[in-house]
Design an enzyme around this catalytic site. Structure first.
Site: not given
Ligand SMILES: Cc1cc2nc3c(=O)[nH]c(=O)nc-3n(C[C@H](O)[C@H](O)[C@H](O)COP(=O)(O)OP(=O)(O)OC[C@H]3O[C@@H](n4cnc5c(N)ncnc54)[C@H](O)[C@@H]3O)c2cc1C
Ligand code: HEM
Ligand code: HEM
Ligand code: SF4
Ligand code: F3S
Ligand code: FES
Lengths: 640, 242, 252
Positions: A44-45, A47, A332, A427, A437, A443
């Protein structure tokens, strides 16, 4: 292992902490970087940005995702935007104000130093992403546009139409793709991490299962970085993607990593209500809609009339009534609870009486249909696809839904968990948002962690391991972990009971949303704490997982994730029960004013609750990290 | 700042530009488009030329011979015709057909069986039958040249060199031949209707302001050329010519 | 509503695969297409059969994971919609619906309706990025971008990488995806330094996996994000330019 909670927050004035720290910590010289192996789980963002940056720096990186491509990570779904303290609109924003707003928004339950650093690097994020070609919205002059978001009084949110997360993730993914092509990073897609391996108290590697072939393999490295997202799906219905889960974080927890503030979950006020019981997920309608939409319910309970036939004086614009100064833009947690109260007084609307109205009639008559279409066209379209109702004519139906989880793995200022060499980003960690939050700041945090924090802080740990090899994957610790993973797979496949995985997950979700959702009570939580283990037990007796473990088996994947959700759910309830106060997303009915506002207890609870796993069945052990506020005075959040 | 170099690039760069470009699919499409345009130009003027038939035998023969006499007596007869019409045409056709063939092969390889059920929104009959239409055109061409240019006995018994008009009438009075010409025109119509639009995309000629003209052009061009061609055989059948 | 589903079942990459028919009853009009499949899968599971494997994740049309050939149309009958956004109200009770995986040699079937789209990642890795190391970027507003350019880039960048364009193309060509990726960056000032290298590398990598474009235009209709085939023309133009000019003369 004995647990020590040292936040490692550097000394000095808050403006200088990060600089001092970067100067203070050790570095790895460029020539030596390639001697280190780093595992990143998650694309995700957080990683993707971390893996790409490690690669650029010259480390040997292995990156894992259970998705088919890094670009599918759930970050892709973020709509609204990303905050930064650029102050381009010149409306009085500053690093300190962003810091202040975030601490206040988090209801004074976050770590000041982390939040300040987040605000500091926020500007570099925008620079980086723009240079990568992220097509942020622009003004006619060709410069970047900003919008105000999530009740902030300044315009500091950068956005790319309604697809900000998508564009930011593509930016990070492309940076990662560049490293993949160069060979500095190796991608393992469709590979689900199912355990963290620890040797002599240090992270040694991970065990993964290839989702396509079922093959279980071990991978070792000098450091392991988890960026695996949030756990909102513990509620079954949430705005998260179907595959979002807690497994990676939870496996780390079971291996000794502390889990912080699990009860801090965010319920987002503007989602489309469920239409039937087979609903598989809920869809978010961007918060930005609240800039022009007015939220109301009929004054009469169970009013049978369609919205447009309810005369003006029989409508209750409750947010405007209760919070005159913020009105429909109330934060929120506040507006979600208000909506919940309306439903409790069964003022709910819609076929299932499970929503409130978000009305654009005024805005349309004031600004004209074109303007509204320009601003929200894509969202209105999305809404119409799902509900078959046209928001230009009838008000939208919305209701709160689980959306984001502030809680997560406990990390210090370096983003390292209490397990040396094991890091958590995005996250998946608990770091920056306290008990609630603010919009557009997740993001920001994900990218801050991945691009601008971990690349520096990890060197301080690695420095000690120059010219040492990672633990070989044929070491007994790996063998045992693999056996345990295989054991669980076999066990799940062998039960062959009478209920489906989704059936159990739905039931767990009902318990959680009812007792550990918007409002939590001692009685309810105690009930949940007794129900969840019982449900888990029945799951192990009666679940039916068809197919085998040697080929792609989606039911098996879901089942494995649900196993960890059961245990997490119980911990969430225990944490919620333990925290005898109301703060941010955590609302205990026992602790509220007569108008139903949250009442914090800074005397007893101005701390992070970090829970230690004590084994199946055994109650977890709570550790506390005191929160000190030197730069922001604790005050009661008021949006009236 | 490092960038990924495609090793393949290195190897390819040493080949001459034209080969280099033609070796890629996109390059082949350029070749098809350009050879296609040559074809379009030819059939357009050929169609105009055919209309001399309505002026009577003398004029058409004169025109036919005229083409061959260009440049006389400075250069040998038909040299100019060969150099500036036939040669380019043969080359263009060769390139066009080769590209069409190898792309068709490539697409065959890229596909993995068909769908049990298939609905098209945009791809039309013309675009999906480019290859077949092409082949029909090719066959027609063979007959056509044997018939009216080389005068192969089996094809056109009473062919007389130079007597373009007579040959034409003699051949087209036979209704099966007329039918053949009409069918061929059908194939041609399909082929150039898509082709004359498609070539703009292949050549990267794209400007939102003018894009809608591309279809209009293709349609108009097809109607004019094919319509013009058809006049002759039909008129012969109706006895207007001959 | 009651439906008959004719679904492609294939145990694994090497299995021949065949169609199987299933009855689903009492589906609500409000249900989404994938929820309908969820319900069927629950029935199959309880009946002891293998549930139907299909790719999906966000279920709101943004991640690009889902993708089923529904009644011979990629992503189904509703234009500009990903499979996961399709709702049952678009169908009639009593309908027979045919479900097939994306078919293309570059998208081998993994199981049932799930295919492997890794070839798309290879195309991006070939050059679908702007080479800027973390920290090397100037202040964002030092690079003004004409608003129309930024809008056009955004139009192309909206691609979700679902592969419907390839599935719909009679030639299994990936021109629309590649063009979207190339033009997103080539339309922006930031993308200019690598413009020519990028288009050459990406097009030639694309050609290693996919068919050629005959301008059928089918991809444009199948695309849930309405990516325009104009991008294909622009990519062709950039490609020839890149091949023609000598790298050293770039920017002269
Ligand atoms: C609908 C929606 C709208 C949003 N809008 C906003 C916004 O407008 N502004 C804002 O700031 N935030 C927003 N958020 C929150 C934000 O998008 C997320 O908190 C953020 O993108 C999380 O990023 P991340 O990289 O931490 O995790 P993620 O993007 O969830 O990535 C998780 C990664 O880990 C991998 N993974 C997980 N478990 C495993 C495992 N066991 N083995 C291998 N791989 C694994 C997955 O494949 C994925 O690649 C929104 C969230 C949602 C649901
Ligand atoms: C019904 C329509 C057509 C008629 C009546 C027609 C008629 C003729 C005649 C009379 C000639 C001989 C000219 C001469 O020897 O001076 C000729 C030559 C030729 N025609 Fe056609 N033609 C028709 C369609 C076409 C089409 C569709 C094509 C191509 C696709 C074509 C390609 C040619 C070629 C290549 C020659 C030889 C030119 C040369 O001598 O170099 N014709 N045609
Ligand atoms: C003689 C045998 C011929 C064959 C086998 C043939 C085949 C084809 C095929 C398969 C295409 C589609 C190429 C693609 O887009 O992949 C095509 C395109 C085209 N053809 Fe032909 N063709 C033939 C003759 C002609 C003739 C005689 C003309 C002109 C009158 C012509 C004009 C065109 C044009 C303009 C295109 C469009 C090229 C593009 O899409 O860029 N073709 N041809
Ligand atoms: S171009 Fe359209 S159809 Fe093709 S992958 Fe992108 S979004 Fe899917
Ligand atoms: S459908 Fe195929 S042929 Fe080209 S225009 Fe689209 S890629
Ligand atoms: S499931 Fe994400 S786009 Fe359909």
């Amino acid at each position: 292992m004995t647990v020590t909670l040292d936040s490692k927050v550097p000394a000095g004035p808050i403006e200088e902490k990060w600089d001092n720290h970067r100067f203070g910590i050790r570095l790895v010289n460029p020539a030596n970087k390639r001697k280190y192996k780093i595992i990143v789980v998650g694309t995700g963002l957080a990683g993707a940005s971390a893996a790409a940056t490690f690669g650029e720096l010259g480390y040997n990186v292995d990156v894992f995702t259970f998705h088919d491509s890094p670009r599918r990570a759930h970050s892709i779904a973020a709509q609204g935007g990303i905050n930064a303290a650029k102050n381009y609109p010149n409306d009085g924003d500053s690093i300190f104000r962003l810091f202040y707003d975030t601490v206040k928004g988090g209801d004074y339950r976050s770590r000041e130093a982390n939040v300040y650093r987040l605000a500091q690097v926020s500007n570099e994020i925008i620079d980086q992403c723009t240079a990568q070609g992220v097509p942020f919205a622009r003004e006619y002059g060709g410069l970047l546009d900003n919008r105000s978001f999530g009740g902030a009084q300044v315009s500091r949110t950068f956005y790319a139409r309604g697809q900000t997360g998508q564009q930011l993730l593509l930016g990070a993914y492309q940076a990662l793709a560049r490293q993949l092509a160069e060979g500095s990073v190796k991608l393992h897609n469709r590979s689900e991490m199912l355990d963290v391996v620890i040797k002599d108290g240090h992270a040694a590697g991970i065990v993964v299962r290839d989702l396509a072939t079922g093959e279980i393999t071990s991978h070792s490295a000098h450091a392991v970085v988890l960026a695996t997202g949030g756990y909102s799906n513990v509620f079954y219905l949430s705005t998260n993607a179907m595959a979002c889960n807690v497994t990676a974080a939870w496996r780390a927890h079971r291996k000794g990593a502390l889990f912080a503030n699990p009860c801090y979950t965010q319920i987002h006020p503007t989602c489309i209500p469920a239409s039937d019981e087979f609903q598989s997920k809920l869809t978010l309608m961007s918060e930005s809609l609240r800039n022009d939409g007015r939220i109301w319910v009929p004054k009469k309970a169970e009013d049978p009339r369609p919205a447009n036939q309810v005369p003006e004086d029989e409508r209750d614009y409750y947010l405007e009534r209760i919070y005159p100064s913020f009105g429909n833009l109330a934060p929120r947690d506040v507006s979600s609870r208000a909506a919940m109260r309306m439903l409790e007084e069964n003022l709910g609307i819609g076929p299932l009486r499970n929503g409130v109205y978000l009305d654009f009639a005024d805005a349309i008559s004031r600004l004209g249909k074109e303007t509204i279409e320009a601003r929200y066209g894509n969202l209105f379209e999305m809404y119409e696809r799902i509900t078959d109702e046209n928001p230009y004519e009838v008000p939208m139906r919305i209701y709160p839904a689980p959306h984001y989880t502030m809680g997560g793995l406990w990390v210090d200022y370096n983003l390292m968990t209490n397990v040396p060499g094991l890091y958590a980003l995005g996250e998946a960690n608990f770091s920056d948002h306290g008990a609630n939050r603010l919009g557009a700041s997740a993001l920001m945090q994900g990218l801050a962690d991945g691009y601008f924090v971990i690349p520096y802080t990890i060197a301080d740990y690695l420095a000690d391991y120059l010219n040492t090899d990672p633990v070989p994957t044929d070491d007994p610790v790996f063998r045992e972990a693999e056996a345990a993973v295989q054991g669980q797979v076999d066990r799940l496949l062998s039960i062959n009971g009478t209920r489906t995985v989704d059936d159990f997950h739905r039931e767990l979700g009902k318990i959680m949303i009812e007792h550990c959702g918007l409002a939590r009570s001692q009685a309810g939580l105690e009930k949940a704490i007794s129900e969840i283990p019982a449900l888990k037990e029945e799951f192990w007796k009666d679940v039916k997982v068809p197919g085998d473990g040697e080929s792609l088996n989606q039911t098996l994947e879901k089942a494995g994730r649900l196993v960890d959700f059961f245990e997490l759910a119980e911990l969430m309830c225990r944490d919620a029960l333990d925290r005898e106060e109301s703060c941010g997303g955590h609302f205990r009915v026992e602790y509220q004013t007569e108008e139903g506002e949250a009442v914090r207890d800074d005397e007893r609870f101005a701390h992070v609750s970090a829970w230690e796993w004590k084994g199946e069945g055994a109650p977890p052990l709570k550790h506390e990290e005191e929160l000190v506020f030197e730069n922001v005075a604790l005050a009661t959040r008021s949006y009236k | 700042m490092t960038t990924t170099e495609q090793p393949t690039d290195q190897r390819r760069r040493r080949r001459p530009w034209i080969v280099e470009v033609y070796s890629t699919d996109v390059g082949k499409k350029y070749a098809m488009a350009i050879s296609g345009i040559i074809g379009l130009l030819f059939i357009f003027f050929h169609m105009i030329g055919n209309l001399h038939a309505f002026e009577g035998a003398a004029e058409l023969n004169e025109y036919g011979e005229g083409l061959r006499d260009i440049g006389e007596p400075l250069v040998p007869r038909t040299l100019i015709l060969w150099l500036f019409l036939r040669l380019p045409l043969v080359l263009a056709l060769a390139v066009h057909v080769h590209a069409a063939y190898s792309l068709a092969r490539q697409n065959q390889r890229a596909r993995a069986g068909g769908y049990e059920m298939r609905n098209y929104y945009a791809a039309n009959y013309a675009s999906r039958t480019m290859g077949w239409a092409g082949v029909i055109i090719l066959l027609f061409l063979a007959w056509h040249l044997a018939d009216l240019t080389w005068g192969v006995g089996a094809v056109n018994p009473d062919f007389e060199r130079g007597e373009v008009y007579q040959n034409l009438v003699a051949s087209l009075e036979r209704w099966p031949v007329t039918l053949l010409y009409v069918v061929a025109q059908g194939a041609l119509a399909l082929h150039i209707w898509h082709g004359a639009w498609s070539m703009f995309q292949s050549l990267g000629v794209n400007n939102p302001r003018y894009n809608h003209f591309r279809r209009t052009f293709a349609t108009a061009f097809t109607i004019i050329v094919v319509g013009g061609f058809l006049l002759v055989p039909i008129s012969v059948q109706l006895g207007i010519i001959g | 509503m009651d439906l008959t589903l004719k679904v492609w079942r294939q145990a694994g990459p090497d299995d021949a695969g065949q169609f199987k028919s299933y009855q689903v009853k009492g589906i609500s009009e409000e249900a989404s297409f994938l929820e309908m499949l969820d319900i069927l899968n629950e029935q199959l599971t309880l009946a002891g059969d293998d549930p139907i494997v299909f790719d999906h994740d966000c279920r709101e049309g943004i991640c690009g994971t889902c993708g089923i050939m529904i009644d011979g149309v990629a992503h189904g009958p509703q234009l500009g919609t990903a499979t996961c956004q399709l709702h049952m109200r678009k169908f009639q009770s009593g309908d027979t619906i045919v479900l097939e995986p994306w078919r293309s040699a570059a998208f081998p079937v993994i199981k049932d309706l799930m295919v492997d789209r890794a070839a798309f990642d290879r195309i991006v890795e070939a050059g679908g990025y702007i080479s800027v190391d973390t920290g090397a970027a100037p202040d964002a507003n030092l690079i003004p971008v004409p608003q129309p350019a930024s809008e056009a880039a955004m139009d192309a960048a909206a691609c979700i990488g679902c592969g419907a364009c390839v599935a719909a193309c009679p030639n299994s060509a990936a021109q629309l995806f590649t063009a979207a990726k190339v033009m997103h960056l080539n339309l922006l000032p930031q993308g200019q330094p690598e413009r020519h290298r990028r288009v050459v590398a990406m097009v030639e990598t694309m050609e290693e996996y996919f068919g050629s474009c005959r301008n059928h235009g089918e991809c444009e209709f199948a695309c849930p994000k309405g990516i325009s085939i104009d991008n294909i023309a622009l990519m062709n133009r950039d490609y020839l330019k890149a091949k023609t000019i000598d790298a050293r003369t770039t920017g002269r």
